[in-house]
Design an enzyme around this catalytic site. Sequence first.
Site, mmCIF file in Angstrom:
data_model
loop_
_atom_site.group_PDB
_atom_site.id
_atom_site.type_symbol
_atom_site.label_atom_id
_atom_site.label_comp_id
_atom_site.label_asym_id
_atom_site.label_seq_id
_atom_site.Cartn_x
_atom_site.Cartn_y
_atom_site.Cartn_z
ATOM 1 N N GLN A 1 -18.165 -66.488 144.691
ATOM 2 C CA GLN A 1 -17.200 -67.781 144.352
ATOM 3 C C GLN A 1 -18.351 -68.689 143.656
ATOM 4 O OE1 GLN A 1 -16.076 -70.102 148.337
ATOM 5 N NE2 GLN A 1 -14.223 -68.986 147.527
ATOM 6 N N PHE A 2 -19.487 -68.914 143.935
ATOM 7 C CA PHE A 2 -20.533 -69.682 143.148
ATOM 8 C C PHE A 2 -21.801 -68.870 142.992
ATOM 9 C CE2 PHE A 2 -18.022 -72.860 145.331
ATOM 10 C CZ PHE A 2 -17.955 -74.242 144.213
ATOM 11 N N ALA A 3 -22.306 -68.973 141.694
ATOM 12 C CA ALA A 3 -23.280 -67.912 141.382
ATOM 13 C C ALA A 3 -24.354 -68.324 142.294
ATOM 14 C CB ALA A 3 -24.073 -68.335 139.944
ATOM 15 N N ASP A 4 -24.450 -69.608 143.022
ATOM 16 C CA ASP A 4 -25.503 -69.868 144.007
ATOM 17 C C ASP A 4 -25.400 -69.015 145.307
ATOM 18 O OD1 ASP A 4 -25.769 -73.166 143.097
ATOM 19 O OD2 ASP A 4 -24.068 -72.231 142.733
ATOM 20 N N TYR A 5 -24.472 -68.365 145.456
ATOM 21 C CA TYR A 5 -23.867 -67.315 146.559
ATOM 22 C C TYR A 5 -23.914 -66.099 146.231
ATOM 23 C CZ TYR A 5 -22.659 -72.151 148.253
ATOM 24 O OH TYR A 5 -22.490 -73.224 148.818
ATOM 25 N N ILE A 6 -24.795 -65.641 145.081
ATOM 26 C CA ILE A 6 -25.064 -64.278 144.659
ATOM 27 C C ILE A 6 -26.053 -63.607 145.396
ATOM 28 C CG2 ILE A 6 -26.325 -64.430 142.766
ATOM 29 C CD1 ILE A 6 -24.436 -62.527 141.253
ATOM 30 N N PRO B 1 -27.165 -62.849 148.707
ATOM 31 C CA PRO B 1 -26.604 -62.067 149.726
ATOM 32 C C PRO B 1 -26.528 -60.630 149.135
ATOM 33 C CG PRO B 1 -25.679 -64.050 150.309
ATOM 34 C CD PRO B 1 -25.905 -64.154 148.799
ATOM 35 N N GLU C 1 -21.206 -61.466 150.397
ATOM 36 C CA GLU C 1 -21.233 -61.128 149.029
ATOM 37 C C GLU C 1 -22.061 -59.601 148.721
ATOM 38 O OE1 GLU C 1 -22.097 -63.941 150.476
ATOM 39 O OE2 GLU C 1 -20.881 -65.312 149.507
ATOM 40 N N HIS D 1 -24.292 -75.602 144.597
ATOM 41 C CA HIS D 1 -23.258 -75.454 143.636
ATOM 42 C C HIS D 1 -23.368 -75.583 142.268
ATOM 43 C CE1 HIS D 1 -21.750 -76.530 147.738
ATOM 44 N NE2 HIS D 1 -20.776 -75.295 147.447
HETATM 45 C C1 LIG Z 1 -23.060 -67.405 151.101
HETATM 46 C C2 LIG Z 1 -21.787 -68.193 150.747
HETATM 47 N N1 LIG Z 1 -20.611 -67.362 150.316
HETATM 48 C C3 LIG Z 1 -19.635 -68.384 149.926
HETATM 49 C C4 LIG Z 1 -19.649 -69.681 150.065
HETATM 50 C C5 LIG Z 1 -18.552 -70.351 149.898
HETATM 51 N N2 LIG Z 1 -17.947 -70.940 151.133
HETATM 52 C C6 LIG Z 1 -18.174 -72.173 151.688
HETATM 53 S S1 LIG Z 1 -17.292 -72.683 153.013
HETATM 54 C C7 LIG Z 1 -16.665 -71.054 152.970
HETATM 55 C C8 LIG Z 1 -15.612 -70.831 154.013
HETATM 56 C C9 LIG Z 1 -16.223 -70.598 155.144
HETATM 57 O O1 LIG Z 1 -15.404 -70.315 156.502
HETATM 58 P P1 LIG Z 1 -15.915 -70.401 157.963
HETATM 59 O O2 LIG Z 1 -17.159 -69.592 158.282
HETATM 60 O O3 LIG Z 1 -14.875 -69.597 158.696
HETATM 61 O O4 LIG Z 1 -16.163 -71.853 158.376
HETATM 62 P P2 LIG Z 1 -15.082 -73.092 158.462
HETATM 63 O O5 LIG Z 1 -15.386 -73.819 156.974
HETATM 64 O O6 LIG Z 1 -13.884 -72.567 158.780
HETATM 65 O O7 LIG Z 1 -15.658 -74.171 159.382
HETATM 66 C C10 LIG Z 1 -16.833 -70.408 151.738
HETATM 67 C C11 LIG Z 1 -16.367 -68.993 151.533
HETATM 68 C C12 LIG Z 1 -20.857 -70.247 150.641
HETATM 69 N N3 LIG Z 1 -20.862 -71.500 150.953
HETATM 70 N N4 LIG Z 1 -22.051 -69.459 151.294
#
Ligand SMILES: Cc1ncc(C[n+]2csc(CCOP(=O)(O)OP(=O)(O)O)c2C)c(N)n1
Lengths: 338, 411
Positions: free
Chosen positions: A82-87, A89, A60, A129
């Site tokens: 993707q989610f406000a909870d992930y803003i 970083p 992010e 979320h």
């Molecule tokens: C900081 C943050 N950003 C975005 C997300 C949303 N999100 C959840 S899982 C995911 C994909 C993660 O992929 P990867 O690290 O390759 O692990 P995998 O799911 O393939 O095991 C995303 C983008 C999150 N949970 N946390």
Amino acid sequence: MARMNMIQAINSAMDIMLERDTSVIIIGQDVGYFGGVFRCTEGLQRKYGEHRVLDAPIAEGGIIASAIGMGVNGLRPVAEIQFADYIYPGCDQIISELARLRYRTAGDFFAPVTIRTPCGGGIRGGQTHSQSPEGIFTHVCGLKILMPSNPFDAKGLLISAIEDDDPVIFFEPKRIYNGPFDGDPNKPAVPWTNHPKGEVPEDYYTVPIGRAEIVQPGEDVTILCYGTMVHVAQAAAELTEVDAEIIDIRTMSPLDVDTITTSVEKTGRCVITHEATRFSGFGAELAATIQEECFYHLVAPILRVTGWDTPYPHAFEWEYFPGQQRISLALEKVLEET
Amino acid sequence: MARTPRLHIPQPPARPGDEPDFSYVELSDAGAVSRPEVTSRARHMENLALELVRVIDDQHKALGPWHPQLDTHDLQVGLRHMLLTRVFDDRMMAMQRQGKISFYIKSTGEEAVSIAPAMALQPGDMLFPSYRTQGLQIARGRNLADLMCQCLSNTNDMCKGRQMPVMYHWARGNIFSVSGNLTTQFPQAVGWAMAAAIKGEDDIAAAWIGEGSSAEADFHHALTFAAVYQAPVVLNVVNNQWAISTFQGFAGGERRPFAVRGLGHGIPGIRVDGNDFLAVYAVTQWAAERARQGGGPTLIEHVTYRAAAHSTSDDPSRYRPRDEAKAWPLGDPIERLKEHMIVEGSWSEKQHEKLVVELEEYCAEAWQEALSYGTMTTGPQLDQHELFDDVLKDIPAHLLAQRDELRSLSD
Ligand SMILES: Cc1ncc(C[n+]2csc(CCOP(=O)(O)OP(=O)(O)O)c2C)c(N)n1
């Protein structure tokens, strides 16, 4: 006119802006080929190409920072978190950089970045979320903070945001993406189809930033709300048969102080509701503004109905959510005072 | 070469409707990669980051310097844990589909990257899991019903209903809490390891993230701190090729393997066949021994494939070929260990079938036990007023007032 849900309205706003202005680009996780985890960018990459609708690495901070760089270099990026909870970083880039660039360069540099992000609870998303962090960002000067409550406003406000030369955080209450929600999870979901604000022009139009909307006029009490809570507040007013004036703030920053004070001066009572936690929340700003501007018109203390001051608990989503019952009690309480 | 700079957009090898294509995955033969002394300098083993450590070959034989020479008992335990993880995942997925739990994440096809390291590490070593490493809990002997209770948010949920399903933790078992926020655990594991070194204890830490998560700044924080302080930590990147709809090229995997990221920090990087139980065991053992001897951190890239959907909210047929898993060149970790054991004479199809039935029964019993603690809608219920506990050690006055308010609502 067309019938749209909020996802389609948001998609349409980006579609129109990508079409009208070649400097507009979209960037975010899973927004390209896939069309976004909530499908808000569906079809846009196919239509405008991979150089204008970019999938992003999961960073992010990187998404916001690169959007700033692109913005400085003449583009108009719309970044999806993707989610406000992930803003979080991305917070250093938002708070220290994006919000202050214009000020620290005396206007020589600016980055017209729009950050779109789904917020709010009600989807059993647990504490990562479900958050509504708008109050964290309204505390930062140099940002515009918006949250629509319906498809019509979502499209018009998003177009305004993208066209705005200042940075905007555009919060999308995900619980009402597919239909208005009155706070009762046991009722069957309703679509936007029969809601007047589900009727959305297919073409370009804007809803101005900085203007609240009186959703329902009333005489006895003013309810200030935004996002999902607009619908919950309407249901509570109906339930209690209170003649409430319901104001959808829509744009928390800049704030439409006139609409608010005009209403409170008329009703003399005010209930503020938001899903976010209470302590130092945006409701505190609203309450402070009202007592500064309309103290002598108030006949009862201003009450706040908000999420509890805890993280959003998975199992107790509905005990946490400030629902109709709590708003109704607050309405009854402010009306008791004479 | 283009004359003007042109933005490069990484392209996955195949999308829905295309033939699966894994020609980009560079393989080494089983037994072909050298095994340096654990005390070797990082710069003398840079090849490990580029090659692929494999032990089990196509004829199911184990060979080469990384062969961990596990005895029959350990092999059977490893196989059992991996199978149990899969059986557990399948059941929880089915329960989500029946509406019993709100959400679930499977680890199908990636069982070895949790089970083998958990077995190669010591019980006192602290594990910092991702949401796809439920195998760590299983390998450390967690009662299955406890995991199920967490997914049910019921009266026996270790998180007291505060977290979504799969966000387990286990203080007594030395497994940290799963965070929904990606990569945060990576530098935290480094800090835990730094503390162990400060205190003069010889426990080490290990952490897991997906390759997509390696794009976050926290990945770089972890490597920097681990390298600067030579923290005793094993950092695992699970490269399962996909991060939701985004293929590994978007995390930078198109140019160099993720293991190579260690090298710039002077940290050994090892690229291992993540579906080869023996190879994963061996590299973890090597890295753990190195850390315990004061040699500092190791970055391990597990090359594997996410055979299941990202989560119960995901439909992978929208972004990758339906049959891609079948084309994955490194096979399935359970099948490969099983075939190896059969070839070695320490296992048979019959035993395997019997074990599957036994584990399914065990899982079914555990589910009944878990249900006896309630679900979110039926049976015994958590006390909703406890949602105010643990925000802080002591509940502050304003939260006590909010708790009273909630109480007055239900009266
Ligand atoms: C900081 C943050 N950003 C975005 C997300 C949303 N999100 C959840 S899982 C995911 C994909 C993660 O992929 P990867 O690290 O390759 O692990 P995998 O799911 O393939 O095991 C995303 C983008 C999150 N949970 N946390």
